[in-house]
Enzyme design. Structure first.
Site, short mmCIF file in Angstrom:
data_model
loop_
_atom_site.label_atom_id
_atom_site.label_comp_id
_atom_site.label_asym_id
_atom_site.label_seq_id
_atom_site.Cartn_x
_atom_site.Cartn_y
_atom_site.Cartn_z
N HIS A 1 0.84 -1.20 0.00
CA HIS A 1 0.00 0.00 0.00
C HIS A 1 0.88 1.26 0.00
O HIS A 1 0.67 2.17 -0.81
CB HIS A 1 -0.92 -0.04 1.23
CG HIS A 1 -1.83 1.13 1.35
ND1 HIS A 1 -3.21 1.00 1.29
CD2 HIS A 1 -1.59 2.45 1.49
CE1 HIS A 1 -3.75 2.20 1.42
NE2 HIS A 1 -2.79 3.09 1.54
N GLU A 2 1.87 1.29 0.89
CA GLU A 2 2.73 2.48 0.98
C GLU A 2 3.56 2.65 -0.29
O GLU A 2 3.82 3.76 -0.73
CB GLU A 2 3.65 2.39 2.21
CG GLU A 2 2.94 2.29 3.54
CD GLU A 2 1.81 3.29 3.72
OE1 GLU A 2 1.95 4.43 3.23
OE2 GLU A 2 0.80 2.94 4.34
N HIS B 1 1.71 4.56 -2.95
CA HIS B 1 1.84 6.01 -2.77
C HIS B 1 3.21 6.46 -3.28
O HIS B 1 3.34 7.45 -3.99
CB HIS B 1 1.77 6.39 -1.28
CG HIS B 1 0.41 6.28 -0.67
ND1 HIS B 1 -0.70 6.93 -1.18
CD2 HIS B 1 -0.03 5.63 0.43
CE1 HIS B 1 -1.75 6.67 -0.40
NE2 HIS B 1 -1.38 5.87 0.58
ZN LIG Z 1 -2.63 5.12 1.96
#
Ligand SMILES: [Zn+2]
Ligand SMILES: [Zn+2]
Length: 158
Positions: free
Chosen positions: A67-68, A71
């Site tokens: 998830h990170e 980004h």
């Molecule tokens: Zn996030």
């Protein structure tokens, strides 16, 4: 797991799932209370909540890292890196990342996260996670029958 091991894990996941190098720093942040991890826009570093790893295990940790990294890579590529962006949603789906995270502060909204309560045994430190509050006058530790206490409440983004 040490910070060095975490760094290597993030580099491996980045290469394996994104086919791109992770060239910044990943570390555990012991002060993160309410999120699984976060990506820092100004330094490009990734911080991971160690409690999430200890309580939820390696599989959840890998999910948070994916998830990170969504980004991270989208931000560096000048693409839509926020939760609401189509680029982000598509990439997250492709790499099998969870909804979990790190809300970037500006986009955090009320009612979007779900609570997880963490109890621990005062004698043997065994941890228990619950979705609902439990009556600690009634329940005791399953391992040693010790008293339980509410350790912390974490929230998980939907
Ligand atoms: Zn996030
Ligand atoms: Zn116990």
């Amino acid at each position: 797991m040490t910070n060095e091991e975490l760094q290597r894990l993030v580099e491996d996941i980045s290469w394996k799932y994104f086919e791109r190098k992770f060239e910044h720093e990943a570390s555990f942040n012991l002060r993160l209370r309410t999120t699984g991890g976060r990506y820092l826009l100004n330094t490009h570093n990734i911080e991971i909540n160690k409690t999430y790893y200890e309580v939820l295990g390696l599989e959840e940790l890998i999910g948070i890292i994916k998830h990170e990294l969504c980004h991270y890579h989208l931000h560096l590529l000048n693409r839509g890196y926020q939760h609401k962006d189509a680029d982000f949603k598509t990439l997250l789906k492709r790499v099998g990342g969870p909804r979990f995270c790190s809300s970037l502060p500006a986009e955090r909204k009320k009612g979007q996260s779900k609570r997880v309560l963490i109890y621990s045994c005062v004698s043997c430190q065994q941890k228990y996670t619950r979705k609902k509050r439990m009556d600690i006058r009634k329940y005791v530790c399953g391992k040693c029958r010790g008293r339980l206490k509410l350790e912390e409440i974490i929230s998980v983004d939907k």
